[in-house]
Design a protein around this motif. Structure first.
Motif, mmCIF file in Angstrom:
data_model
loop_
_atom_site.group_PDB
_atom_site.id
_atom_site.type_symbol
_atom_site.label_atom_id
_atom_site.label_comp_id
_atom_site.label_asym_id
_atom_site.label_seq_id
_atom_site.Cartn_x
_atom_site.Cartn_y
_atom_site.Cartn_z
ATOM 1 N N LEU A 9 0.846 -1.191 0.000
ATOM 2 C CA LEU A 9 0.000 0.000 0.000
ATOM 3 C C LEU A 9 0.882 1.242 0.000
ATOM 4 C CD1 LEU A 9 -2.679 1.601 0.425
ATOM 5 C CD2 LEU A 9 -2.336 1.256 2.887
ATOM 6 N N VAL A 10 0.638 2.136 -0.966
ATOM 7 C CA VAL A 10 1.354 3.407 -1.031
ATOM 8 C C VAL A 10 0.452 4.490 -0.452
ATOM 9 C CG1 VAL A 10 2.405 5.140 -2.525
ATOM 10 C CG2 VAL A 10 2.661 2.696 -3.062
ATOM 11 N N LEU A 11 0.906 5.129 0.637
ATOM 12 C CA LEU A 11 0.165 6.218 1.276
ATOM 13 C C LEU A 11 0.942 7.513 1.053
ATOM 14 C CD1 LEU A 11 -2.075 7.346 2.998
ATOM 15 C CD2 LEU A 11 -0.867 6.546 5.031
ATOM 16 N N GLU A 62 -2.566 16.271 4.127
ATOM 17 C CA GLU A 62 -3.869 16.807 4.497
ATOM 18 C C GLU A 62 -4.764 15.651 4.901
ATOM 19 O OE1 GLU A 62 -4.611 19.976 4.754
ATOM 20 O OE2 GLU A 62 -2.599 20.559 4.056
ATOM 21 N N GLY A 63 -5.762 15.941 5.703
ATOM 22 C CA GLY A 63 -6.621 14.880 6.182
ATOM 23 C C GLY A 63 -5.910 14.074 7.248
ATOM 24 N N MET A 64 -6.228 12.773 7.342
ATOM 25 C CA MET A 64 -5.574 11.921 8.330
ATOM 26 C C MET A 64 -4.119 11.710 7.935
ATOM 27 S SD MET A 64 -6.308 7.973 9.500
ATOM 28 C CE MET A 64 -8.009 8.260 9.959
ATOM 29 N N ASP A 65 -3.186 12.085 8.808
ATOM 30 C CA ASP A 65 -1.769 11.986 8.458
ATOM 31 C C ASP A 65 -1.254 10.558 8.652
ATOM 32 O OD1 ASP A 65 -1.207 11.631 11.202
ATOM 33 O OD2 ASP A 65 -0.821 13.760 11.497
ATOM 34 N N GLY A 66 -0.001 10.360 8.238
ATOM 35 C CA GLY A 66 0.578 9.023 8.297
ATOM 36 C C GLY A 66 0.712 8.483 9.706
ATOM 37 N N LEU A 67 0.956 9.376 10.672
ATOM 38 C CA LEU A 67 1.115 8.931 12.056
ATOM 39 C C LEU A 67 -0.193 8.360 12.601
ATOM 40 C CD1 LEU A 67 3.375 8.850 14.156
ATOM 41 C CD2 LEU A 67 2.548 11.048 15.010
ATOM 42 N N LEU A 84 9.093 4.003 5.711
ATOM 43 C CA LEU A 84 8.848 5.443 5.730
ATOM 44 C C LEU A 84 9.380 6.080 4.452
ATOM 45 C CD1 LEU A 84 9.613 6.656 9.373
ATOM 46 C CD2 LEU A 84 7.390 6.192 8.311
ATOM 47 N N CYS A 85 8.601 7.001 3.896
ATOM 48 C CA CYS A 85 9.009 7.760 2.713
ATOM 49 C C CYS A 85 8.572 9.194 2.949
ATOM 50 C CB CYS A 85 8.377 7.174 1.454
ATOM 51 S SG CYS A 85 8.837 8.018 -0.067
ATOM 52 N N SER A 86 9.411 9.974 3.615
ATOM 53 C CA SER A 86 9.018 11.306 4.057
ATOM 54 C C SER A 86 10.181 12.277 3.914
ATOM 55 C CB SER A 86 8.561 11.250 5.520
ATOM 56 O OG SER A 86 8.343 12.544 6.035
ATOM 57 N N VAL A 92 12.687 13.909 13.435
ATOM 58 C CA VAL A 92 11.266 13.575 13.498
ATOM 59 C C VAL A 92 11.040 12.142 13.020
ATOM 60 C CG1 VAL A 92 8.974 14.125 12.590
ATOM 61 C CG2 VAL A 92 10.542 15.968 13.216
ATOM 62 N N ARG A 93 11.706 11.762 11.925
ATOM 63 C CA ARG A 93 11.548 10.399 11.405
ATOM 64 C C ARG A 93 12.070 9.377 12.407
ATOM 65 N NH1 ARG A 93 14.048 12.511 6.769
ATOM 66 N NH2 ARG A 93 15.613 10.852 6.798
ATOM 67 N N ARG A 94 13.131 9.729 13.111
ATOM 68 C CA ARG A 94 13.663 8.813 14.122
ATOM 69 C C ARG A 94 12.636 8.584 15.230
ATOM 70 N NH1 ARG A 94 18.014 11.294 15.017
ATOM 71 N NH2 ARG A 94 17.282 12.593 16.722
ATOM 72 N N SER A 95 11.955 9.632 15.640
ATOM 73 C CA SER A 95 10.925 9.479 16.676
ATOM 74 C C SER A 95 9.765 8.625 16.175
ATOM 75 C CB SER A 95 10.415 10.860 17.103
ATOM 76 O OG SER A 95 11.459 11.616 17.686
ATOM 77 N N VAL A 96 9.411 8.798 14.894
ATOM 78 C CA VAL A 96 8.323 7.993 14.326
ATOM 79 C C VAL A 96 8.721 6.519 14.312
ATOM 80 C CG1 VAL A 96 6.970 7.533 12.243
ATOM 81 C CG2 VAL A 96 7.380 9.887 12.976
ATOM 82 N N ARG A 97 9.992 6.236 14.061
ATOM 83 C CA ARG A 97 10.439 4.837 14.078
ATOM 84 C C ARG A 97 10.237 4.227 15.457
ATOM 85 N NH1 ARG A 97 14.819 6.802 10.848
ATOM 86 N NH2 ARG A 97 16.346 6.564 12.506
ATOM 87 N N GLN A 98 10.472 5.005 16.493
ATOM 88 C CA GLN A 98 10.229 4.512 17.847
ATOM 89 C C GLN A 98 8.751 4.213 18.052
ATOM 90 O OE1 GLN A 98 12.530 3.914 20.316
ATOM 91 N NE2 GLN A 98 14.045 4.250 18.725
ATOM 92 N N ILE A 99 7.888 5.091 17.523
ATOM 93 C CA ILE A 99 6.448 4.881 17.654
ATOM 94 C C ILE A 99 6.031 3.613 16.919
ATOM 95 C CG2 ILE A 99 4.189 5.828 17.033
ATOM 96 C CD1 ILE A 99 5.414 8.628 17.453
#
Length: 398
Positions: A9-11, A62-67, A84-86, A92-99
């Motif tokens: 799935l590509v978001l 916009e709308g519901m974000d990736g997080l 992740l493709c951001s 910020v990406r490092r923190s998302v990896r933790q999540i």
């Protein structure tokens, strides 16, 4: 080009970037590729097509974000792995990896932007050759009853295991950390996760500690007869430190074994020392007066590290293994390690780096100025007999 039997799935909210990602995945031979412009569309799509192996996910849209999307699929288990493709900043990406990890999702990698086909192909291969295991819930330790753990203590089934701390430059063993393992007669060797919480609830931590110390001091004397001076490090919980009898019992044990306090280290996690009562501080001071070393364990994983270092009489910093795991690709972790080493030098404290598993990590740490480390690169935890044999073989990990 050989294909990948993967559903992806590509978001991505940017139409051109989404088209590019879909095109690359199809060129790489993915069996099915789906696309969505925001998280809400992606969730609706998953309801139609079912679970996917991989979500190639942007974050800001916009709308519901990736997080938010990742939070939702972490609950529904409709996504196996995440790429992740951001274009957001690295921190910020490092923190998302933790999540992602906390959500129980497998993190495959971070390809950034612009999207590179070679990097994407490498991650698809990684997913294909090492399938995610997250769809199966992690094993839950078996429930142990109080009478069972008491019998295990009395029968000597809770045994000390020893993991060396070593000189990163020479491989010389500088000491060992004493760890508890349950040698269960029918279930094999069990890790502390299976029994330590119950030991703490039942007030049996001191019983385990002093049994470990008896065996470790006997082993220390045997090691000395082989020509090795080996410091023994024991883990202490905050509840034990608040006991007025702790220091006197340790002193009596040292006297009975004709051992010196300088041969012992006590490791305390900083999270257990957020509000050290008066008794705890007195015990720490008494241990230092006996010559024992004190280490603040998992340094960097809590919230009051610097305050504790200033107030309490520590002699050693053990840096949490998470910093080493991210050493290769996280400049901030390199800076944190270098800063901790500098702090140790300024405070006249030794620094031990935990979690060293590869030769590359050892070399990087040496370049940063680290001297002492611990991890599977040198040795895994072993029984007393295995340690004696290992030392006798003069095994060197450098």
């Amino acid at each position: 080009m050989s294909g990948f039997p993967l559903r992806v799935l590509v978001l991505e909210d940017h139409s051109f970037q989404r088209l590019l990602a879909v095109s690359m995945l199809r060129q790489l031979g993915c069996s099915e590729v789906f696309e969505a412009a925001d998280g809400a569309q992606a969730l609706a799509l998953l309801q139609e097509v079912g679970p996917v192996d991989i979500a190639l996910c942007d974050l800001r849209m916009e709308g519901m974000d990736g997080l938010e999307f990742l939070q939702r699929v972490g609950d529904t288990r409709q996504v196996g792995s995440v790429i992740l493709c951001s274009s957001l900043s690295a921190d910020v990406r490092r923190s998302v990896r933790q999540i992602i990890s906390l959500l129980g999702l497998e993190f495959l990698g971070d390809v950034g932007k612009p999207l590179c086909m070679e990097a994407l192909q490498a991650l698809l291969k990684k997913r294909l050759h090492a399938p995610a295991t997250r769809c199966s819930p992690p094993p839950v330790p078996e429930v142990v009853q109080e009478n069972e753990i008491r019998r295990a203590l009395q029968a000597g089934q809770l045994q000390p295991y020893y993991q060396p701390k070593f000189d990163l430059g020479t491989g010389q063993v500088r000491g060992v950390e004493v760890l508890a393992r349950w040698e269960h007669p029918s279930k094999g060797v069990l890790s502390p996760a299976a029994f330590m919480p119950l030991l703490e609830r039942c007030g049996l931590l001191n019983e385990l500690l002093f049994e470990q110390m008896e065996q470790a001091l006997n082993l220390q004397r045997q090691v000395q007869s082989q020509g090795h001076a080996l410091n023994m490090a024991f883990n202490l919980q905050a509840a034990q430190l608040a006991n007025d009898e702790l220091a006197p019992r340790i002193k009596a044990l040292l006297t009975r074994h004709a051992a010196f306090g300088a041969g012992l280290t006590f490791e305390l996690t900083e999270s257990g020392l957020l509000q050290a009562p008066q008794t705890s501080i007195k015990n720490l001071v008494r241990l230092r007066m006996m010559g024992c070393c004190l280490a603040i364990d998992d340094f960097g994983a809590g919230f009051s590290s610097l305050q504790r270092l200033c107030v309490l009489p520590f002699t050693e910093i053990k840096l949490d293994a998470e910093f080493v795991r991210a050493l290769r690709h996280e400049p901030r972790c390199q800076a944190a390690i270098a800063s901790t080493l500098a702090l140790g030098r300024a405070l006249d404290m030794s620094v031990v780096i935990e979690g060293i598993e590869t030769e590359e990590q050892r070399q990087q740490l040496l370049r940063l100025g680290c001297i002492t480390g611990q991890g599977y690169l040198c040795a895994r935890p072993m029984s007393g007999g295995q340690l004696l044999h290992w030392l006798g073989q003069q095994r060197i990990c450098a």
